[in-house]
Design a protein around this motif. Structure first.
Motif, mmCIF file in Angstrom:
data_model
loop_
_atom_site.group_PDB
_atom_site.id
_atom_site.type_symbol
_atom_site.label_atom_id
_atom_site.label_comp_id
_atom_site.label_asym_id
_atom_site.label_seq_id
_atom_site.Cartn_x
_atom_site.Cartn_y
_atom_site.Cartn_z
ATOM 1 N N VAL A 104 0.836 -1.203 0.000
ATOM 2 C CA VAL A 104 0.000 0.000 0.000
ATOM 3 C C VAL A 104 0.873 1.257 0.000
ATOM 4 N N LEU A 145 -6.052 -0.145 -5.037
ATOM 5 C CA LEU A 145 -5.854 -0.118 -3.588
ATOM 6 C C LEU A 145 -6.668 -1.210 -2.900
ATOM 7 N N SER A 150 -5.349 -3.504 4.093
ATOM 8 C CA SER A 150 -5.203 -2.127 4.587
ATOM 9 C C SER A 150 -3.756 -1.834 4.938
ATOM 10 N N ALA A 151 -3.418 -0.542 4.915
ATOM 11 C CA ALA A 151 -2.055 -0.090 5.202
ATOM 12 C C ALA A 151 -1.581 -0.633 6.542
ATOM 13 N N THR A 162 -0.592 7.671 5.968
ATOM 14 C CA THR A 162 -0.882 6.618 4.985
ATOM 15 C C THR A 162 -2.156 5.882 5.375
ATOM 16 N N ASP A 166 -5.547 5.781 3.304
ATOM 17 C CA ASP A 166 -6.057 4.459 2.926
ATOM 18 C C ASP A 166 -7.527 4.317 3.338
#
Length: 174
Positions: A104, A145, A150-151, A162, A166
């Motif tokens: 990510v 994405l 998820s980040a 970030t 996200d």
């Protein structure tokens, strides 16, 4: 072993265009800090060249590394973050097709570093910068994405930005 994520060259170009656009917003911060140093501008230029149909090769890698070196030479924290945004823009083309949260950062790193640069340079709210970044993301970028977890946790303030970016992108277009 992580599952593979399907990525087309068009997907990589869309992500790289997004990253280049994010980095451009703060290029002036670095250039005010180090006006004689073209390395971040060159990294963004290489990212745009790939996004517009160029090859993914040596120029991207070399300019990304050069922008990282430029970050180390910046006089201010904001200048360092702006150069890191440029580095992340050139590196976005190297998003790997592995379903790992760390990937990510290739998608959102330029936006997060740009938000941090803006926050440091002008005392601008990172939230306001992130709102503009969310609006800048094309649906293709959000689609890519969402193919990834998820980040990840960690990463200090840039990691936090970030994760905020996200979450906003994942929630905004569903």
């Amino acid at each position: 072993m992580s599952a593979a994520v399907v990525l087309s060259k068009g997907d990589l170009r869309a992500v790289t265009a997004f990253a280049a656009a994010c980095a451009e917003t703060v290029l002036g911060i670095f250039e005010a800090d180090r006006p004689e140093d073209p390395r971040p501008r060159e990294a963004i230029g290489a990212a745009w060249a790939f996004a517009r149909g160029g090859e993914r090769g040596k120029a991207l890698r070399d300019t990304a590394w050069a922008a990282l070196k430029a970050a180390r030479s910046a006089h201010t924290a904001a200048g360092r973050e702006a150069a890191r945004a440029a580095m992340a823009a050139a590196g976005a083309a190297y998003l790997h097709p592995l379903a790992q949260a760390t990937q990510v950062k290739h998608i959102l790193g330029a936006g997060a570093h740009a938000a941090r640069a803006a926050e440091l340079a002008a005392g601008e709210s990172a939230a306001a910068h992130l709102e503009r970044t969310v609006r800048r993301a094309a649906p293709e970028v959000v689609d890519v994405l969402k193919r990834y977890p998820s980040a990840p946790d960690g990463g200090g303030r840039v990691g936090e930005l970030t994760r905020l970016l996200d979450a906003a992108l994942r929630a905004g277009i569903e």
